[in-house]
Design a protein around this motif. Structure first.
Motif, PDB file in Angstrom:
ATOM      1  N   PRO A 236     -38.003  -6.317 -20.037  1.00 61.21           N
ATOM      2  CA  PRO A 236     -38.184  -6.490 -21.482  1.00 61.21           C
ATOM      3  C   PRO A 236     -38.360  -5.175 -22.234  1.00 61.21           C
ATOM      4  N   LEU A 279     -37.424 -10.186 -24.531  1.00 62.66           N
ATOM      5  CA  LEU A 279     -38.145 -11.063 -23.608  1.00 62.66           C
ATOM      6  C   LEU A 279     -37.278 -12.241 -23.190  1.00 62.66           C
ATOM      7  N   PRO A 338     -41.913 -14.154 -18.280  1.00 62.92           N
ATOM      8  CA  PRO A 338     -42.191 -13.998 -19.721  1.00 62.92           C
ATOM      9  C   PRO A 338     -41.775 -15.195 -20.564  1.00 62.92           C
TER      10      PRO A 338
END
Length: 354
Positions: A236, A279, A338
């Protein structure tokens, strides 16, 4: 350093970066602490090195001082400064070859000498040193030492540096600096001396800036497939850095490529939206194979890469891709992924570009 809590030296590095490296600060928030801490030490040293050359009255002496600081760091006897101590710890912990920070210092020496770039190849060589070398060091911090991951990281560094050059044409020119390829300026009918004497925007300059951003786009594309090779929890942050810098170029394009009148910026809201999108892309497989190193970054990869013992043929790559798709499906369902708690971590309606 990677698994330890932040030391006073690291806190000093963090304070230094918080004052000016906003894009790094935003992207670093998505990095795990084990990566964020050594990355902070790396970027703080880069910041100090850049400032020392940029702001010093005697630039040649500043470059010599930086080389001496590197000598001491690699000897395990860093200068008595929090940035030097944190940097020395980082290079020892992550086995950073001296070639990489040496390349960075060489690029700064080119700046000190007022070196200009006759061709785009020379501009790539410069970007490889001041940004590609940093990307390679970040890749080693993240535990990847294969040539393909390093090549992609160097490509991302070049892309980001070209974006910086395109964004800062006016600011650089007002300080007597010119990083655009001289042959491109000649083809556009722009005399470098006249331009530096009176930096003005023109359709001809817009074409040169657009051309450089096109080159940056090519390297952003080349770099994209390498992100999926990084550890899952690192993806990310690197994806966010790629997307935020890429958005700077797209903002400049929407402004008609005028980097004389104003400096293109990405709003905090848009950065947050891009971070959310980064993400969302975590763990997704790359459909394109990572590129081979370009000529200007090969010396960095050769210095840092650990060769893969067994070559991978086309058939094996297809099998690996299918396996990665299946593993990605399983990964996204894990509680620690995530995306599993994205809704609780991010709120609001972000308008993200495609």
């Amino acid at each position: 350093m990677s698994d330890r809590p932040a030391t006073p030296d690291l806190e000093a590095c963090r304070t230094l970066l918080r004052g000016g490296s906003l894009s790094f600060h935003a992207a670093s928030l998505l990095l795990p602490a084990r990566i964020r801490n050594p990355a902070t030490a790396l970027y703080a040293f880069c910041r100090v090195a850049d400032d020392e050359v940029d702001e010093g009255a005697d630039k040649d002496a500043a470059v010599e001082r930086l080389a001496h600081r590197l000598d001491r760091a690699y000897a395990g006897q860093p200068q008595n400064h929090p940035v030097d101590r944190a940097f020395a710890d980082m290079i020892a912990t992550h086995a950073i070859p001296r070639t990489l920070p040496d390349a960075l210092i060489e690029g700064l020496a080119w700046d000190a000498a007022g070196r200009r770039h006759d061709t785009i190849a020379e501009a790539r060589a410069y970007a490889a040193r001041v940004a590609g070398a940093v990307g390679a060091m970040m890749t080693l911090i993240m535990g990847r030492r294969d040539a393909e991951s390093l090549a992609a990281a160097c490509d991302l560094g070049i892309a980001m540096q070209f974006t910086n050059i395109a964004r800062d044409v006016g600011e650089d020119a007002r300080q007597g600096r010119l990083y655009l390829p001289l042959d491109w300026l000649g083809e556009a009918g722009i005399d470098p001396g006249d331009f530096l004497g009176d930096p003005r925007f023109s359709p001809a300059l817009a074409r040169v800036v657009a051309r450089l951003l096109d080159e940056a786009e090519r390297f952003y594309e080349r770099a994209g497939s390498g992100i999926s090779r990084l550890p899952l929890d690192c993806q990310p942050g690197i994806q966010a850095a790629r997307m935020i810098y890429r958005a700077i170029g797209r903002t400049l394009a929407r402004d008609g490529y005028d980097s004389i009148a104003a400096r293109a910026r990405v709003s905090g809201r848009r950065k947050l939206g891009l971070a959310a999108l980064a993400l969302a892309r975590t763990g997704l497989p790359a459909l394109r194979l990572p590129p081979l190193p370009c000529a200007e970054t090969r010396f960095l990869i050769d210095a840092a890469a650990v060769p893969v013992r067994e070559p991978i043929g086309p058939g094996a790559r297809v099998i690996m891709l299918i396996d990665r798709l299946e593993r990605t499906d399983r990964i996204i369902r894990r509680p620690e992924h995530p995306l599993s708690n994205l809704g609780s971590r991010l709120s609001g309606d972000f308008a993200c570009p495609p």
